[in-house]
Motif scaffolding. Structure first.
Motif, PDB file in Angstrom:
ATOM      1  N   ALA A 249       2.638   3.131  -5.640  1.00 36.52           N
ATOM      2  CA  ALA A 249       3.516   4.173  -5.118  1.00 36.52           C
ATOM      3  C   ALA A 249       3.305   4.311  -3.612  1.00 36.52           C
ATOM      4  N   PRO A 250       4.323   4.742  -2.855  1.00 38.40           N
ATOM      5  CA  PRO A 250       4.195   4.859  -1.399  1.00 38.40           C
ATOM      6  C   PRO A 250       3.021   5.728  -0.955  1.00 38.40           C
ATOM      7  N   GLU A 251       2.753   6.802  -1.689  1.00 36.98           N
ATOM      8  CA  GLU A 251       1.672   7.704  -1.275  1.00 36.98           C
ATOM      9  C   GLU A 251       0.288   7.083  -1.438  1.00 36.98           C
ATOM     10  N   SER A 252       0.200   5.974  -2.161  1.00 39.63           N
ATOM     11  CA  SER A 252      -1.082   5.294  -2.365  1.00 39.63           C
ATOM     12  C   SER A 252      -1.188   3.985  -1.579  1.00 39.63           C
ATOM     13  N   GLU A 283      -8.362   3.039  -4.891  1.00 41.60           N
ATOM     14  CA  GLU A 283      -7.117   2.382  -4.494  1.00 41.60           C
ATOM     15  C   GLU A 283      -5.899   3.290  -4.600  1.00 41.60           C
ATOM     16  N   TYR A 284      -6.064   4.478  -5.192  1.00 40.92           N
ATOM     17  CA  TYR A 284      -4.935   5.392  -5.344  1.00 40.92           C
ATOM     18  C   TYR A 284      -4.856   6.430  -4.237  1.00 40.92           C
ATOM     19  N   GLY A 285      -5.940   6.597  -3.488  1.00 41.05           N
ATOM     20  CA  GLY A 285      -5.916   7.574  -2.418  1.00 41.05           C
ATOM     21  C   GLY A 285      -7.292   8.141  -2.127  1.00 41.05           C
ATOM     22  N   ARG A 288      -9.921  15.140  -2.786  1.00 45.91           N
ATOM     23  CA  ARG A 288     -10.902  16.230  -2.822  1.00 45.91           C
ATOM     24  C   ARG A 288     -10.656  16.966  -4.121  1.00 45.91           C
ATOM     25  N   GLY A 289     -11.576  16.742  -5.068  1.00 47.98           N
ATOM     26  CA  GLY A 289     -11.306  17.202  -6.420  1.00 47.98           C
ATOM     27  C   GLY A 289     -10.144  16.410  -6.991  1.00 47.98           C
ATOM     28  N   ARG A 290      -9.106  17.129  -7.462  1.00 44.25           N
ATOM     29  CA  ARG A 290      -7.929  16.436  -8.001  1.00 44.25           C
ATOM     30  C   ARG A 290      -6.810  16.311  -6.981  1.00 44.25           C
ATOM     31  N   ILE A 293      -5.641  13.944  -0.556  1.00 46.13           N
ATOM     32  CA  ILE A 293      -5.543  14.451   0.816  1.00 46.13           C
ATOM     33  C   ILE A 293      -5.188  13.350   1.814  1.00 46.13           C
ATOM     34  N   ALA A 294      -5.225  12.091   1.390  1.00 44.66           N
ATOM     35  CA  ALA A 294      -4.892  10.970   2.278  1.00 44.66           C
ATOM     36  C   ALA A 294      -4.669   9.727   1.426  1.00 44.66           C
ATOM     37  N   GLY A 295      -4.136   8.696   2.064  1.00 42.24           N
ATOM     38  CA  GLY A 295      -3.980   7.435   1.342  1.00 42.24           C
ATOM     39  C   GLY A 295      -2.651   6.756   1.553  1.00 42.24           C
ATOM     40  N   ASP A 296      -1.694   7.407   2.220  1.00 39.34           N
ATOM     41  CA  ASP A 296      -0.410   6.744   2.447  1.00 39.34           C
ATOM     42  C   ASP A 296      -0.532   5.647   3.497  1.00 39.34           C
ATOM     43  N   THR A 297      -1.504   5.789   4.416  1.00 35.43           N
ATOM     44  CA  THR A 297      -1.769   4.751   5.420  1.00 35.43           C
ATOM     45  C   THR A 297      -3.268   4.462   5.445  1.00 35.43           C
ATOM     46  N   GLU A 298      -3.625   3.291   5.940  1.00 40.38           N
ATOM     47  CA  GLU A 298      -5.041   2.966   6.099  1.00 40.38           C
ATOM     48  C   GLU A 298      -5.696   3.890   7.109  1.00 40.38           C
ATOM     49  N   GLU A 299      -4.966   4.216   8.175  1.00 38.28           N
ATOM     50  CA  GLU A 299      -5.521   5.114   9.192  1.00 38.28           C
ATOM     51  C   GLU A 299      -5.935   6.448   8.581  1.00 38.28           C
ATOM     52  N   SER A 300      -5.152   6.923   7.619  1.00 39.94           N
ATOM     53  CA  SER A 300      -5.494   8.215   7.001  1.00 39.94           C
ATOM     54  C   SER A 300      -6.762   8.122   6.165  1.00 39.94           C
TER      55      SER A 300
END
Length: 580
Positions: A249-252, A283-285, A288-290, A293-300
């Protein structure tokens, strides 16, 4: 990027492999050695060719004239491009067991010995050789013996247990068309620019993964499908390389790209850093807990653990995370930084293009200077230059510099380092040149101390400016010779000599470890294409990738400097060497 059409079924690497196999089989057939050599040379030419023969033939176009490739060889190239084989190859295969050419990869086994094994013991594969050696049958043959039998048994075991790997430039011929076809990114060791890769990892983002996976397994070059699920599939291409596709998915996407790029050691270190920040990274993101908070880009992903982006070539857990924490990551050299190329061959020796053609090609590649460094006389197979021919070439280069604009040509030579450490040409000839590149081309088997002494002695010659391909390795073909590289690097520092990073895909020598050693010791590195044809400058891309893996910045590379600055460096280091 969206999926595109695919037209190529046969790549230059496939044609080169077919020519190499024909050369092997011709040697085993005791054919005229010049005929086998013609196919061997053709394999090298095709492997380095910038023109994509498969695409050309698929469009119904004729193969243009290629230096070193006659009409007969060009016809076979077209036949292989169309069918994957040719009549001669199939005829030669019919004379021998299919696996017999594998035996030629073993040290100490040439065509004559392989022929004897086949004729007397009916051995035609690695496994048959292993059984015969384990049973003690080899030492009964003339030319073998118990020590040879033992060494062959060890060599066969090593070969059978070795996972097949593809040189980076060969892997690119399969990776990049497939990435375009899928609209995907290539991750894994290929993205990290490792010198060889075992498989190819592709990553794509799509809301309809099942359609993209169906397209993937239907790719015309797929030989067999290993697995296919809702979000991933694995296939083996006809060339033998395994390819894995994962659709996320794009967010991951950024987290998945980071994860599948690796290396494993780097990823583990980042995950541990995440734990220290109260985060879970996979690999999904970044969670923090469930909550993601990041993962759409490598920079994030990196920002979540307080780090700047770390370029893929550095991701080996070799200090890059600590450097990122300190804010001391190097700004790595790029292909665009290269101003010139200090290792170029012409048809005066074993190159396949004239001086004028190489100058034109270098200018078209965006280079502002090159050094023509044809072989010296000791390299007889390359028709190396003696003092008289070298002087005549120097006059030709003067004429070129008087004619051409926008590029400068340096007069040079790749001079052979003889076994005693002396150079293959007299000092008077070398003194007349702008640059002298020294290299070992024989006696790779010298003991470590003698090999090191030999090279150190050559580096004492005041004319030597660059030590070419310093370890002599050929990837997947010949190991580096045994030499004390720290002593070589420190001699280079003391003498003001640059070490070459030979960008030819068969060499990539210096390796990344020795690049970093040179940087730590303050020794300049010259990225040289070792180009023997007009398309050879494309190899600089792979040299830059290796340099980046070795943490080299623009300032660490000699040939990022303008021509005038390189000439000044050459003059000052020669003056310093003469004082010593």
């Amino acid at each position: 990027m969206g999926p595109s059409a695919v037209t190529v079924l046969t790549h230059n690497a496939d044609i080169a492999a077919a020519f190499d196999e024909m050369a092997d089989l011709l040697e085993l057939s005791n054919e005229n050695p010049f005929r086998a050599r013609a196919y061997r040379n053709a394999a090298r030419i095709v492997a380095e060719l910038g023109l994509d023969i498969g695409q050309l033939v698929a469009r119904g176009e004729e193969i243009p004239k290629i230096a070193g490739i006659g009409e007969d060889l060009a016809g076979k190239m077209a036949e292989i491009a169309r069918t994957g084989s040719c009549r001669l190859l199939e005829q030669l295969r019919g004379r021998f067991p299919r696996g017999i050419t594998e035996l030629l990869r073993l040290p100490g086994l040439g065509p004559k010995k392989v022929g004897a094994l086949n004729a007397q013991l009916h051995i035609g594969s690695l496994r048959e050789l292993r059984r015969a050696a384990a049973a003690g049958k080899l030492h009964e043959l003339r030319g073998f013996g118990e020590r040879t039998e033992h060494r062959l048994l060890e060599a066969v075991d090593a070969e059978l247990n070795k996972a097949r790997r593809f040189k980076l430039a060969a892997a690119a011929q399969y990776a990049e068309p497939l990435a375009r076809y899928l609209g995907a990114f290539v991750a894994g060791s290929y993205r990290r620019m490792k010198e060889t890769v075992g498989d190819l990892d592709f990553l794509a983002s799509s809301g309809q993964p099942e359609k993209l996976l169906a397209r993937f397994v239907a790719y015309p070059e797929v030989a067999r499908v290993l697995a296919k699920g809702p979000t991933k599939a694995m296939v083996v291409l006809k060339c033998g390389i395994q390819c894995d596709l994962r659709v996320v998915a794009p967010e991951s996407f950024g987290a998945a790209l980071h994860y599948f790029t690796g290396s494993k050691a780097h990823n583990i270190a980042i995950r541990k850093l995440g734990v220290a920040h109260g985060l879970k990274i996979n690999e999904y993101g970044v969670f923090r807990g469930r909550k993601r908070i990041a993962g759409d880009t490598e920079e994030s992903v990196y920002a979540a653990v307080g780090l700047p982006y770390i370029t893929p070539e550095l991701r080996e857990d070799q200090g890059e995370i600590e450097a990122a924490m300190r804010g001391t990551l190097p700004r790595l050299v790029s292909l665009e930084d290269l101003a010139g190329d200090l290792h170029v061959h012409t048809s005066a020796t074993d190159g396949r293009a004239s001086l004028d053609d190489m100058v034109l090609a270098a200018r078209a590649a965006g280079l502002r200077y090159i050094a023509v460094t044809d072989h010296s006389r000791r390299v007889a197979m390359a028709h190396g230059l003696d003092p008289q021919r070298l002087a005549r070439q120097g006059a030709e280069i003067d004429a070129v510099n008087a004619t051409w604009r926008g590029i400068r040509v340096l007069k040079g030579v790749e001079v052979d380092i003889l076994e005693d450490g002396s150079l293959d040409l007299p000092g008077k000839s070398l003194a007349a040149l702008d640059i002298v590149v020294a290299a070992v081309h024989g006696r790779f088997d010298l003991p470590r101390a003698r090999q090191t002494e030999r090279i150190l002695a050559a580096m004492d010659d005041p004319h030597v400016a660059i030590l070419a391909h310093p370890t002599g390795r050929l990837l997947e073909e010949r190991a580096a010779y045994d030499v004390d590289m720290l002593a070589i690097v420190r001699k280079a520092r003391a003498r003001g000599i640059a070490l070459e990073l030979n960008a030819h895909p068969d060499r990539l020598d210096l390796d990344d470890v020795h690049c970093r050693m040179a940087k730590d010791e303050g020794v300049l590195v010259a990225i040289g294409s070792d180009s023997h044809a007009t398309n050879g400058f494309a190899a600089l891309r792979y040299g830059v990738g290796q340099a980046r893996r070795g943490w080299l910045a623009r300032a660490d590379i000699l040939n990022t400097r303008p021509a005038a600055e390189v000439m000044s460096w050459l003059a000052s280091r020669r003056a310093l060497a003469l004082v010593h």
